[in-house]
Write an enzyme that holds these catalytic residues in place. Sequence first.
Site, mmCIF file in Angstrom:
data_model
loop_
_atom_site.group_PDB
_atom_site.id
_atom_site.type_symbol
_atom_site.label_atom_id
_atom_site.label_comp_id
_atom_site.label_asym_id
_atom_site.label_seq_id
_atom_site.Cartn_x
_atom_site.Cartn_y
_atom_site.Cartn_z
ATOM 1 C CB CYS A 118 8.464 6.617 -2.598
ATOM 2 S SG CYS A 118 8.919 4.980 -3.117
ATOM 3 C CD GLU A 119 12.693 3.408 2.761
ATOM 4 O OE1 GLU A 119 13.072 4.313 3.518
ATOM 5 O OE2 GLU A 119 12.582 2.223 3.132
ATOM 6 C CG HIS A 120 10.627 1.050 -1.966
ATOM 7 N ND1 HIS A 120 9.393 0.615 -1.546
ATOM 8 C CD2 HIS A 120 11.505 0.659 -1.015
ATOM 9 C CE1 HIS A 120 9.521 -0.025 -0.408
ATOM 10 N NE2 HIS A 120 10.786 -0.003 -0.050
ATOM 11 C CG HIS A 121 9.893 3.587 -7.052
ATOM 12 N ND1 HIS A 121 9.086 2.971 -6.128
ATOM 13 C CD2 HIS A 121 10.086 2.688 -8.055
ATOM 14 C CE1 HIS A 121 8.790 1.736 -6.544
ATOM 15 N NE2 HIS A 121 9.382 1.541 -7.705
ATOM 16 C CD GLN A 159 0.964 6.411 3.757
ATOM 17 O OE1 GLN A 159 1.048 6.369 2.526
ATOM 18 N NE2 GLN A 159 -0.187 6.494 4.392
ATOM 19 C CG HIS A 187 2.793 6.021 -1.970
ATOM 20 N ND1 HIS A 187 3.940 5.680 -1.295
ATOM 21 C CD2 HIS A 187 1.847 6.201 -1.029
ATOM 22 C CE1 HIS A 187 3.688 5.633 -0.004
ATOM 23 N NE2 HIS A 187 2.425 5.946 0.195
ATOM 24 C CB CYS A 189 6.488 4.904 -6.763
ATOM 25 S SG CYS A 189 5.750 4.328 -5.245
HETATM 26 N N1 LIG Z 1 4.508 -0.768 2.109
HETATM 27 C C1 LIG Z 1 4.923 0.254 1.322
HETATM 28 N N2 LIG Z 1 5.270 0.008 0.058
HETATM 29 C C2 LIG Z 1 5.657 1.060 -0.679
HETATM 30 C C3 LIG Z 1 5.710 2.361 -0.212
HETATM 31 N N3 LIG Z 1 6.125 3.167 -1.212
HETATM 32 C C4 LIG Z 1 6.317 2.365 -2.271
HETATM 33 N N4 LIG Z 1 6.036 1.084 -1.964
HETATM 34 C C5 LIG Z 1 6.070 -0.129 -2.784
HETATM 35 O O1 LIG Z 1 7.350 -0.698 -2.823
HETATM 36 C C6 LIG Z 1 7.251 -1.756 -3.775
HETATM 37 C C7 LIG Z 1 8.595 -2.021 -4.423
HETATM 38 O O2 LIG Z 1 8.379 -3.156 -5.193
HETATM 39 P P1 LIG Z 1 9.382 -3.690 -6.310
HETATM 40 O O3 LIG Z 1 8.734 -4.853 -7.002
HETATM 41 O O4 LIG Z 1 10.730 -3.912 -5.715
HETATM 42 O O5 LIG Z 1 9.520 -2.423 -7.268
HETATM 43 P P2 LIG Z 1 8.863 -2.159 -8.697
HETATM 44 O O6 LIG Z 1 9.302 -3.228 -9.656
HETATM 45 O O7 LIG Z 1 9.204 -0.765 -9.090
HETATM 46 O O8 LIG Z 1 7.326 -2.326 -8.391
HETATM 47 P P3 LIG Z 1 6.058 -1.668 -9.101
HETATM 48 O O9 LIG Z 1 5.792 -0.367 -8.416
HETATM 49 O O10 LIG Z 1 4.947 -2.669 -8.859
HETATM 50 O O11 LIG Z 1 6.394 -1.480 -10.554
HETATM 51 C C8 LIG Z 1 6.156 -1.344 -4.727
HETATM 52 O O12 LIG Z 1 5.081 -2.254 -4.557
HETATM 53 C C9 LIG Z 1 5.746 0.039 -4.229
HETATM 54 O O13 LIG Z 1 4.374 0.323 -4.442
HETATM 55 C C10 LIG Z 1 5.331 2.586 1.141
HETATM 56 O O14 LIG Z 1 5.344 3.700 1.672
HETATM 57 N N5 LIG Z 1 4.945 1.505 1.860
HETATM 58 ZN ZN LIG Z 2 7.891 4.059 -4.503
#
Ligand SMILES: Nc1nc2c(ncn2[C@@H]2O[C@H](COP(=O)(O)OP(=O)(O)OP(=O)(O)O)[C@@H](O)[C@H]2O)c(=O)[nH]1
Ligand SMILES: [Zn+2]
Length: 224
Positions: A118-121, A159, A187, A189
Site C-alpha cells: 500500500c502506497e499510503h502506509h 489497488q 489491505h 493497513c
Molecule cells: N482507494 C484505496 N484506498 C486505500 C488503498 N490502500 C489504502 N487505502 C486507504 O487510504 C486511506 C488513507 O487515509 P488517511 O486518512 O490519509 O490515512 P489514515 O489516517 O492512516 O487512515 P486510517 O487507515 O483510516 O487510519 C485509508 O482510508 C486507507 O484505507 C487502496 O488500494 N485504495
Molecule cells: Zn494503506
Amino acid sequence: MLQTQMVSVHQPLSEQAVAVQEALIAAGLETPMVDNGLNDIEKRNKIQAAMCDIMETLGLDLSDDSLCDTPKRIAKMYVDEIFSGLDYRRFPKITAIANKMQSEEMVKVSEISVTSTCEHHFVTIDGTATVAYIPKDQVLGLSKINRLVDFFAQRPQVQERLTQQVLVALQTIVGTDDVAITINATHYCVKARGIRDKTSYTQTSALGGAFKHEPALRAEFFAR
Ligand SMILES: Nc1nc2c(ncn2[C@@H]2O[C@H](COP(=O)(O)OP(=O)(O)OP(=O)(O)O)[C@@H](O)[C@H]2O)c(=O)[nH]1
Ligand SMILES: [Zn+2]
C-alpha cells in the site's frame, strides 16, 4: 514473487516495456515517479542510511546483532524485491505465439497470487487476481500473465491503479481491448493498524472491449 535480478543502468528497455510505459502515461495511469538518476547501488545506500536514522529515532540499538543489518536488508528488499517494479528494465519478457489454433474464446487465469504494498502506509496488500483476454493474432504464454501482474504489484500501489495498469499493459501487449481483470485483496493497513478490521477485503475490476460491452461475457468472466 519476482526473482531478484541484477540490472545495469546501461541495460536498454525492451520494446514491450517502452510500449507499456507509453500506454500508461498516455492513459494517465502511470505510477507517479521522478527520475532521480540514482543507480541501484546508490538507491540501496541512501535507503540504508535513512533506515538507520528511522531506527535510531525510534530508540533502537543498532549495535544489537539482530538489528544491525536491518537497514541493509530493508534497502535491498525495497530496491530488489517489493519495489522492483518501479524499474522498467525489470519488465518481464512476455512471450507470445501466433494464434494458429484460431482460439477466439476467453482465456482466463484465475487466482493469481498478488502481494503488493500500500502506497499510503507501506504495508502489505495480499490477494489474488483473475485475468482474462480474448486472443486475436497471438496467444500469450500463460505464466506471462502472472509475471505481468507481479511486475506491477512490486510497486507502492493503490489497488485501483494496480488493476488498471495490468489491464492497459495486457491490452498493449496482446493488441486487443478485450481484456478483463479483477483483484480481491486484504489491505494490512486496514487489518493490522487503523480500524484493525480482520475480515474485510476489497474487490476491484477493470474491463475492456467486449468484456465491458457484452453483459454475457462480463457475467462469464465473473462466474467462478
Ligand atoms: N482507494 C484505496 N484506498 C486505500 C488503498 N490502500 C489504502 N487505502 C486507504 O487510504 C486511506 C488513507 O487515509 P488517511 O486518512 O490519509 O490515512 P489514515 O489516517 O492512516 O487512515 P486510517 O487507515 O483510516 O487510519 C485509508 O482510508 C486507507 O484505507 C487502496 O488500494 N485504495
Ligand atoms: Zn494503506
